[in-house]
Design a protein around this motif. Structure first.
Motif, PDB file in Angstrom:
ATOM      1  N   ALA A  12       0.021   7.675  29.352  1.00 32.64           N
ATOM      2  CA  ALA A  12      -1.292   8.281  29.564  1.00 32.64           C
ATOM      3  C   ALA A  12      -2.378   7.288  29.170  1.00 32.64           C
ATOM      4  O   ALA A  12      -2.160   6.429  28.313  1.00 32.64           O
ATOM      5  CB  ALA A  12      -1.427   9.568  28.759  1.00 32.64           C
ATOM      6  N   VAL A  13      -3.519   7.428  29.800  1.00 33.31           N
ATOM      7  CA  VAL A  13      -4.651   6.542  29.553  1.00 33.31           C
ATOM      8  C   VAL A  13      -5.923   7.377  29.419  1.00 33.31           C
ATOM      9  O   VAL A  13      -6.167   8.270  30.231  1.00 33.31           O
ATOM     10  CB  VAL A  13      -4.821   5.529  30.704  1.00 33.31           C
ATOM     11  CG1 VAL A  13      -6.091   4.708  30.512  1.00 33.31           C
ATOM     12  CG2 VAL A  13      -3.611   4.618  30.809  1.00 33.31           C
ATOM     13  N   VAL A  14      -6.700   7.097  28.404  1.00 35.04           N
ATOM     14  CA  VAL A  14      -8.059   7.643  28.269  1.00 35.04           C
ATOM     15  C   VAL A  14      -8.998   6.449  28.185  1.00 35.04           C
ATOM     16  O   VAL A  14      -8.805   5.560  27.346  1.00 35.04           O
ATOM     17  CB  VAL A  14      -8.210   8.537  27.033  1.00 35.04           C
ATOM     18  CG1 VAL A  14      -9.671   8.951  26.854  1.00 35.04           C
ATOM     19  CG2 VAL A  14      -7.333   9.769  27.154  1.00 35.04           C
ATOM     20  N   ARG A  15     -10.011   6.415  29.049  1.00 37.91           N
ATOM     21  CA  ARG A  15     -10.880   5.242  29.103  1.00 37.91           C
ATOM     22  C   ARG A  15     -12.320   5.637  29.427  1.00 37.91           C
ATOM     23  O   ARG A  15     -12.561   6.664  30.050  1.00 37.91           O
ATOM     24  CB  ARG A  15     -10.370   4.245  30.137  1.00 37.91           C
ATOM     25  CG  ARG A  15     -10.284   4.806  31.544  1.00 37.91           C
ATOM     26  CD  ARG A  15      -9.525   3.871  32.466  1.00 37.91           C
ATOM     27  NE  ARG A  15      -9.473   4.388  33.838  1.00 37.91           N
ATOM     28  CZ  ARG A  15      -8.829   3.791  34.826  1.00 37.91           C
ATOM     29  NH1 ARG A  15      -8.178   2.660  34.606  1.00 37.91           N
ATOM     30  NH2 ARG A  15      -8.824   4.307  36.039  1.00 37.91           N
ATOM     31  N   ALA A  16     -13.236   4.802  28.998  1.00 31.53           N
ATOM     32  CA  ALA A  16     -14.643   4.937  29.357  1.00 31.53           C
ATOM     33  C   ALA A  16     -14.998   3.787  30.283  1.00 31.53           C
ATOM     34  O   ALA A  16     -14.445   2.688  30.173  1.00 31.53           O
ATOM     35  CB  ALA A  16     -15.520   4.910  28.109  1.00 31.53           C
ATOM     36  N   GLY A  17     -15.907   4.049  31.222  1.00 28.21           N
ATOM     37  CA  GLY A  17     -16.266   3.018  32.183  1.00 28.21           C
ATOM     38  C   GLY A  17     -17.751   2.995  32.492  1.00 28.21           C
ATOM     39  O   GLY A  17     -18.478   3.969  32.232  1.00 28.21           O
ATOM     40  N   ILE A  77     -16.131   8.943  31.688  1.00 29.09           N
ATOM     41  CA  ILE A  77     -14.970   9.042  30.821  1.00 29.09           C
ATOM     42  C   ILE A  77     -13.875   9.678  31.657  1.00 29.09           C
ATOM     43  O   ILE A  77     -14.122  10.647  32.390  1.00 29.09           O
ATOM     44  CB  ILE A  77     -15.273   9.836  29.536  1.00 29.09           C
ATOM     45  CG1 ILE A  77     -14.042   9.831  28.631  1.00 29.09           C
ATOM     46  CG2 ILE A  77     -15.754  11.243  29.837  1.00 29.09           C
ATOM     47  CD1 ILE A  77     -14.333  10.320  27.220  1.00 29.09           C
ATOM     48  N   GLU A  78     -12.660   9.122  31.561  1.00 32.65           N
ATOM     49  CA  GLU A  78     -11.609   9.479  32.507  1.00 32.65           C
ATOM     50  C   GLU A  78     -10.256   9.480  31.806  1.00 32.65           C
ATOM     51  O   GLU A  78      -9.997   8.671  30.920  1.00 32.65           O
ATOM     52  CB  GLU A  78     -11.613   8.463  33.643  1.00 32.65           C
ATOM     53  CG  GLU A  78     -10.610   8.692  34.755  1.00 32.65           C
ATOM     54  CD  GLU A  78     -10.780   7.659  35.856  1.00 32.65           C
ATOM     55  OE1 GLU A  78     -11.309   7.998  36.931  1.00 32.65           O
ATOM     56  OE2 GLU A  78     -10.411   6.484  35.611  1.00 32.65           O
ATOM     57  N   GLY A  79      -9.383  10.397  32.234  1.00 31.51           N
ATOM     58  CA  GLY A  79      -8.018  10.443  31.747  1.00 31.51           C
ATOM     59  C   GLY A  79      -7.040  10.361  32.906  1.00 31.51           C
ATOM     60  O   GLY A  79      -7.261  10.989  33.947  1.00 31.51           O
ATOM     61  N   LEU A  80      -5.958   9.593  32.733  1.00 29.43           N
ATOM     62  CA  LEU A  80      -4.937   9.436  33.765  1.00 29.43           C
ATOM     63  C   LEU A  80      -3.554   9.589  33.152  1.00 29.43           C
ATOM     64  O   LEU A  80      -3.309   9.168  32.009  1.00 29.43           O
ATOM     65  CB  LEU A  80      -5.015   8.051  34.427  1.00 29.43           C
ATOM     66  CG  LEU A  80      -6.241   7.709  35.268  1.00 29.43           C
ATOM     67  CD1 LEU A  80      -6.131   6.265  35.748  1.00 29.43           C
ATOM     68  CD2 LEU A  80      -6.386   8.656  36.448  1.00 29.43           C
ATOM     69  N   TYR A  81      -2.647  10.179  33.923  1.00 33.92           N
ATOM     70  CA  TYR A  81      -1.217  10.143  33.617  1.00 33.92           C
ATOM     71  C   TYR A  81      -0.573   9.260  34.671  1.00 33.92           C
ATOM     72  O   TYR A  81      -0.799   9.439  35.870  1.00 33.92           O
ATOM     73  CB  TYR A  81      -0.611  11.544  33.648  1.00 33.92           C
ATOM     74  CG  TYR A  81       0.905  11.533  33.598  1.00 33.92           C
ATOM     75  CD1 TYR A  81       1.571  11.306  32.388  1.00 33.92           C
ATOM     76  CD2 TYR A  81       1.655  11.703  34.754  1.00 33.92           C
ATOM     77  CE1 TYR A  81       2.953  11.276  32.345  1.00 33.92           C
ATOM     78  CE2 TYR A  81       3.031  11.678  34.710  1.00 33.92           C
ATOM     79  CZ  TYR A  81       3.683  11.463  33.506  1.00 33.92           C
ATOM     80  OH  TYR A  81       5.048  11.423  33.472  1.00 33.92           O
ATOM     81  N   VAL A  82       0.231   8.280  34.237  1.00 36.60           N
ATOM     82  CA  VAL A  82       0.837   7.314  35.149  1.00 36.60           C
ATOM     83  C   VAL A  82       2.357   7.375  35.001  1.00 36.60           C
ATOM     84  O   VAL A  82       2.882   7.390  33.876  1.00 36.60           O
ATOM     85  CB  VAL A  82       0.342   5.882  34.857  1.00 36.60           C
ATOM     86  CG1 VAL A  82       0.946   4.888  35.850  1.00 36.60           C
ATOM     87  CG2 VAL A  82      -1.188   5.829  34.904  1.00 36.60           C
TER      88      VAL A  82
END
Length: 219
Positions: A206-211, A177-182
């Motif tokens: 912003a993005v919150v995603r599971a991989g 599980i990961e969070g990014l600010y772009v």
């Protein structure tokens, strides 16, 4: 004579039995046990991800010198999903690596905003990608990491930063599980009547995603 011969054979047999009893016993060798494999994050991996992305700036509101502020319609966010590939290298508990991804992003913002003067073209791309470094600490099959690097979308470049948690369920399969600010450089906003450039407005989200990753070269 026959009795003497039988007595001699019996005596020899008893003597051999007694000598054999005095010899040290030889136990069967213990089975050789293979050493348990040591888990490592080192290796290449590929995977897929899905999550949610949303806009973090208020750049839809442009100042019109006649009407004042005028804001266009936009959607706050939507589905984000794509694929990633990367490489990790583990040194003791420290893990470093690099990852690249490409994403579809349905954040739903309108590209154009109109007032009585301004035409604002602030790109909200329906795709973006990143090329990032990763660094973190491993606790056996769990990895906590920070990440950051270059981001791009359409014809615009920018940067991204974030972090995440990844856990390996098997030697080859892990989930994260990961969070990014772009932050992507925006396009110019122009006044079509007065003829001047109103500057740029960056595309920030912003993005919150599971991989899910499949890792090569693990134990």
């Amino acid at each position: 004579m026959k009795k003497i011969l039988l007595s001699s054979v019996a005596f020899v047999g008893l003597t051999i039995s007694a000598m054999a009893a005095d010899l040290p016993s030889r136990a069967a060798p213990a089975p050789v046990m293979a050493a348990a494999p040591v888990f490592t994050w080192t290796g290449f991996y590929v995977g897929v991800n899905a999550g949610y992305g949303w806009n973090t700036n208020d750049s839809n509101r442009y100042y019109d010198p006649i009407l004042g502020y005028y804001g266009g319609n936009h959607s706050d966010g939507g589905f984000v999903g794509g694929a990633q590939a990367g490489y990790n290298f583990q040194m003791s508990s420290f893990v470093i690596g690099a990852e690249a991804d490409i994403q579809y992003a349905d954040r739903g913002r309108d590209n154009g905003y109109y007032g009585l003067g301004y035409y604002g073209h602030n790109s909200s791309d329906d795709w973006f990608g990143t090329v990032r470094a990763r660094a973190g600490f491993a606790f056996d099959q769990a990895l906590i990491y920070a990440t950051g690097g270059f981001a791009y979308g359409d014809s615009n470049g920018g940067w991204t930063v974030g972090g995440g948690l990844e856990y390996a369920f098997t030697g080859n399969l892990s989930a994260k599980i990961e969070g990014l600010y772009v932050n992507l450089e925006g396009n110019n906003r122009n006044d079509i009547y007065l003829g001047y450039n109103a500057g740029r407005s960056n595309d920030e989200f912003a993005v919150v995603r599971a991989g899910l990753n499949y890792r090569f070269g693990s134990y």
